[in-house]
Design a protein around this motif. Structure first.
Motif, PDB file in Angstrom:
ATOM      1  N   ARG A 728       0.814  -1.224   0.000  1.00  0.00           N
ATOM      2  CA  ARG A 728       0.000   0.000   0.000  1.00  0.00           C
ATOM      3  C   ARG A 728       0.848   1.274   0.000  1.00  0.00           C
ATOM      4  NH1 ARG A 728      -5.243  -0.768   0.443  1.00  0.00           N
ATOM      5  NH2 ARG A 728      -6.124  -2.648   1.386  1.00  0.00           N
ATOM      6  N   GLN A 877     -10.695  -7.197   0.435  1.00  0.00           N
ATOM      7  CA  GLN A 877      -9.306  -6.805   0.685  1.00  0.00           C
ATOM      8  C   GLN A 877      -8.418  -8.037   0.814  1.00  0.00           C
ATOM      9  OE1 GLN A 877     -10.053  -4.405   4.149  1.00  0.00           O
ATOM     10  NE2 GLN A 877      -9.753  -2.480   3.037  1.00  0.00           N
ATOM     11  N   THR A 961      -5.648   2.669   1.543  1.00  0.00           N
ATOM     12  CA  THR A 961      -7.047   2.264   1.656  1.00  0.00           C
ATOM     13  C   THR A 961      -7.987   3.384   1.250  1.00  0.00           C
ATOM     14  OG1 THR A 961      -6.352   0.926   3.540  1.00  0.00           O
ATOM     15  CG2 THR A 961      -8.712   1.216   3.223  1.00  0.00           C
TER      16      THR A 961
END
Length: 983
Positions: A728, A877, A961
């Motif tokens: 991420r 996810q 996110t």
């Protein structure tokens, strides 16, 4: 007739001098020197004195000029009168009296803590001055109300017994009945007027530039107007005020009108506005003044605008010539535009600029903007000593010494520019920064027994610095803790301040340097001198007491040579000032005029019953000052349409002026609306400001950071939790594992969501140890008891313990209900267990893990659970391989990588979100865990292999996110200078 006036917009000092010499030029020098002139303030005195000297024509003796407010201290006016009580002594005696009153135990009178005593005493001193200024005895408080009133006003009146009964007795016994400054002013005035009544002065007496809005000043002006040789010259007074307006002003129905401040003087002299004479030859009709006079009409008589519109329309172009309006986006832009307008005006070597604003904050902005253009204005707007560099230094020392160690205050003291504890500032800052990292930036549990925390594992030099610091602070801290007298505390405080601001023993203390330091030294000396007025008993809240005593002291900027043609003043100081360009800044409601504050002690009806002035009188004064300034030749009006992102409301006078002009335009129908022209003139400076701030060439957008360090510097070991970060926000892995940067806790870091997660893990681990097998009947009470013990050990704040305990109590039923199913085939459970495995691709890479919980089941398989204090990851996810934690832990378990556990196949697992909301928690199961290990490991190998390529960069915020995600290294990546779609 001895009552004169000068209209708004006239250069008062020059017009006064013209009228003065026209009347008194022929007097002999000795007679001229005996003339007395009383003015409203020191700046007016200097302006009139200079103008009289310049316009005298030849060398002459000048009349004696004095300030009205200084009658109480003028040597010739106070013969035989007792001296006024020292202000600091009065403040200290009132503070001690209020402290005793607050601690008396009467709940009706103890609505404030004792620490508020200094502020309450300052407020009471102001109230006493109001009574004295109005000539109302404090005993009149017995008759403050003549009917029913709210309960809180009754409590206020009960508290006011402090000044109604106790204060007079205290001053009589301990201060020889010394009057307050306003009471002495009134006594001196009475003595002066009595002397005049017995033997009127043979030489002329003049009062100039004062409105008479203060009772004692109005009485002096009325007395002078009644003298055979008396002359009162009113500033900015409209003699031709319409009768219907004057009637409302005289009756008190229009306190917001510019003529309202003159009401007292005219009532005491028994005259109407039209009876005032012109001090000099009547000036030509000023269209601007006529327009503004109409705009300022009282609201009930604004219907006259319709009748006046045709006549005003004919003069509107000349009335608005030289008038401009700036409506800036913010106070910063407003100050910048004012600075540019000033700089432009100075290109004419004969022009003078006068900037008026009642806002000290805006004045500081304007002064800073002007300084950026090389202009230092003659700035009379001081700033509070408490906010100055030495004032803050003294307050920080007191706070650090008086209260348990506070990392924020202590760091502020250590980093303060005056801090030089026995060494030069450079070496000191090195020690201070190391001490901050080790001792101050950590999780604090309010266990702060000493002013200066210990320095764990300090080296010899560090310990020497730490000891030197303690030697300078501890004596004051010990004196405060022992309840020493105020005189002892002040002496210890001065010693500490000097020792902490001296690099060498023979160097002068930096705390007393420059104008602000000298002011701080004077205040501390006054407190030391007056400390006996506080008494020998234990001192109350010393930092609060110090702040209260500092608040009444203002300091001027350090001595500079100001620009001779630029002046920055508050409106009340500018009644005799005049310039070619006048700038009225801060024309927003609440600033100009400032809204009348609520009297904390007396309601409006109470003030009226007592004969005290109405709070609205300040609006009338502000209206007068606005009219006086706006009637000048070239006027620039400015305001900010937003402040701190919040829309503002234009000043009522701007709104009235715009409404009136719009009505006049409706009659005359000009080609371009008048207000549009005024705004266009002001917008020129905003446009210039935009170009000043704009770079010479367009600046390219900053690229999204994606550093590519050498392969040899890249990490060869990561925890499973860091894998999601690598997916991420790879830049965070670069900063942490390659640059080896660790986020520091904030100063005085309280417990946060990370601590809550750690605590929940601790509670569940302890619960598992206490109930290892099937859940007992008392499982819920056992879980809560476990939580209570953990909270008591790790969280010192009672309120936080209650909040987090409630969260545990909310998720406990859900957790135990689902836990029974998880334990149905349990053989043995392990918590917080370490593990690792070495990968074959890329070769030698080590994957580590710390599993929250691994259950070995009856059939020889295993289950892995991960606790989340917040919401667990969603199935999507997990499916997208953003969250691989359980799968990677399952791979380590299958390889036998967990300490003390045999190799086992994890057939299932789950993320348990113990949120305490909704049902209490939420579970995201991973049922086919063993089947999904291979694709997850393949994805991991591909990911790590890509980062083994020297060309692969660690891109910032690659797949966070959500955009609101706040990473620990976003500031290092300069997030905000680039957008998520860049790169």
């Amino acid at each position: 007739m001895s009552l004169y006036a000068l209209p708004p917009g006239v250069d008062f000092a020059h017009a006064f001098a013209e009228g003065f010499w026209a009347r008194f030029r022929a007097l002999p020098p000795a007679e001229l020197a005996r003339i007395q002139i009383w003015v409203n303030n020191r700046r007016s005195l200097r302006a009139i004195e200079d103008t009289l000297a310049l316009s005298a024509g030849r060398a002459r003796l000048l009349p004696r000029l004095s300030v009205v407010s200084e009658i109480g201290t003028a040597p010739l006016a106070v013969t035989g009168l007792p001296g006024a009580i020292d202000q600091t002594r009065r403040q200290l005696r009132l503070t001690r009296l209020v402290e005793r009153f607050l601690m008396a135990g009467d709940e009706e009178r103890t609505a404030a803590p004792p620490a508020a005593a200094a502020d309450l005493a300052l407020s009471l001193a102001t109230l006493i001055d109001e009574f004295d200024e109005a000539g109302v005895p404090l005993a009149a408080l017995d008759h403050a109300t003549d009917g029913e009133h709210a309960a809180h006003w009754a409590r206020n009146l009960a508290f006011l017994e402090v000044i109604r009964s106790h204060w007079p007795a205290m001053t009589e016994e301990l201060e020889g009945s010394a009057p307050g400054p306003k009471a002495r002013q009134r006594r001196a005035l009475s003595a002066l007027l009595s002397g005049w009544q017995a033997a009127p002065p043979s030489s002329p007496v003049l009062v100039a530039a004062s409105t008479g809005s203060i009772q004692t000043t109005a009485e002096l002006m009325a007395a002078v107007a009644g003298l055979p040789n008396g002359h009162v010259i009113l500033p900015g007074f409209e003699r031709d005020l319409e009768p219907e307006i004057w009637d409302r002003v005289a009756s008190g129905e229009a306190p917001e009108h510019p003529a309202a401040p003159f009401r007292q003087v005219l009532q005491l002299t028994g005259r109407r506005a039209a009876e005032a004479l012109s001090w000099v030859a009547e000036p030509a009709i000023n269209p601007r003044r006529t327009l503004l006079g109409q705009a300022m009409r009282p609201a009930p008589v604004t219907d006259a605008w319709h009748l006046a519109a045709p006549a005003l329309a004919a003069d509107l172009p000349s009335a608005t010539e030289g008038l401009a309006l700036i409506e800036a986006p913010s106070p910063r832009h407003e100050a910048g535009a004012i600075a540019l307008a000033t700089r432009h005006a100075l290109t004419d070597p004969d022009r003078k600029v006068l900037i008026l604003t009642p806002s000290a904050a805006l004045a500081r902005r304007i002064a800073a903007a002007l300084a950026g253009l090389g202009v230092d204005p003659d700035d009379s707007l001081g700033r509070p000593l408490a906010q100055s560099t030495p004032g803050v230094f003294l307050r920080l020392i007191a706070d650090v010494a008086a209260r348990p160690a506070d990392p924020v205050r202590l760091a502020g003291l250590l980093q303060h520019p005056l801090m030089q504890p026995g060494m030069e500032r450079g070496p000191h800052l090195g020690f201070a920064r190391r001490f901050e990292r080790v001792a101050l930036r950590k999780r604090w549990q309010d266990q702060r027994a000493h002013a200066l925390p210990d320095w764990p594992d300090a080296g010899p030099e560090d310990a020497t610095w730490h000891n030197a610091l303690a030697e300078r602070i501890d004596p004051l801290a010990a004196s405060i803790a022992a309840g020493a007298s105020l005189s002892t505390l002040v002496e210890a405080h001065i010693t500490a301040a000097e020792a902490l601001s001296c690099p060498t023993p023979d160097a002068p203390p930096a705390v007393w340097a420059k104008e602000a330091g000298a002011a701080a030294q004077r205040v501390m000396a006054r407190i030391a001198s007056a400390a006996d007025a506080y008494g020998p008993d234990r001192t109350g809240d010393y930092p609060s007491l110090l702040l209260g005593l500092m608040r009444s002291e203002e300091i001027r900027p350090d001595a500079v040579t100001p620009h001779p043609r630029v002046t920055l003043l508050s409106p009340r100081e500018a009644r005799v000032a005049h310039a070619d360009l006048t700038i009225l800044a801060g024309l927003n409601e609440g600033t100009w005029p400032s809204l009348p504050g609520e009297d904390p002690w007396l309601s409006r009806p109470m003030r009226a019953n007592l004969g005290l002035p109405s709070p609205e009188r300040r609006i009338g004064l502000a209206a007068h000052d606005f009219l006086q300034a706006a009637a000048g030749r070239d006027v620039l009006m400015t305001r900010a349409v937003k402040e701190d992102g919040t829309p503002t409301v234009a000043s009522r006078w701007l709104i009235r002026l715009e409404t009136l002009i719009a009505g006049i335009d409706a009659v005359s129908a000009p080609a371009e609306p008048t207000m549009q022209r005024l705004r266009a003139r002001g917008a020129v400076y905003l446009d210039h400001l935009y170009h000043v701030d704009r770079p010479a060439a367009p600046m390219p957008r900053a690229p999204r950071p994606s550093p590519t360090p050498p392969v040899g510097m890249r990490p060869t070991q990561l925890a499973v939790t860091a894998i999601e970060t690598l997916v991420r926000d790879p830049y965070a892995v670069y900063a942490r594992h390659i640059l080896r940067l660790r986020p520091m806790d904030a100063l005085d870091q309280g417990a946060d969501y990370r601590d809550r997660g750690t605590l929940i893990h601790e509670i569940l681990t302890r619960f598992a140890d206490a109930a290892p097998g099937p859940l007992p009947e008392n499982a819920e009470s056992l879980l809560l008891e476990t939580a209570d013990r953990a909270l008591a050990e790790q969280i010192s704040q009672p309120e936080l313990r209650r909040v987090w305990r409630a969260r545990v109590q909310r998720f406990a039923p859900w957790f135990l209900k689902t836990e029974r199913q998880r334990r149905a085939d349990l053989r043995q459970s392990f918590s917080e267990i370490e593990g690792h495995m070495t990968l074959t691709q890329p070769p030698g890479f080590v994957l580590t893990a710390r599993a929250d919980r691994i259950d070995l089941l009856q059939d020889g398989s295993a289950a892995i659970y991960d606790y989340k204090a917040g919401a667990p990851p969603s199935p999507q996810q997990i499916k997208s391989k953003f969250n691989q934690q359980l799968h990677l832990q399952a791979a380590i378990l299958a390889a036998g990588g967990f300490e003390g556990l045999p190799a086992a196949l994890a057939e299932r697992g789950a993320y348990l979100g113990l949120t305490g909301s909704g049902e209490g928690g939420k579970e995201t199961p991973v049922d086919a865990l063993q089947d999904e290990i291979a694709p997850h490991m393949a994805e991991l190998s591909n990911l790590l292999t890509r980062y083994a390529d020297p060309a692969m960069g660690y891109t910032a915020r690659r797949a966070v996110t959500q955009e609101t995600h706040e990473g620990d290294y976003d500031h290092l990546a300069r997030f905000g200078e680039w957008e998520a779609g860049d790169g």
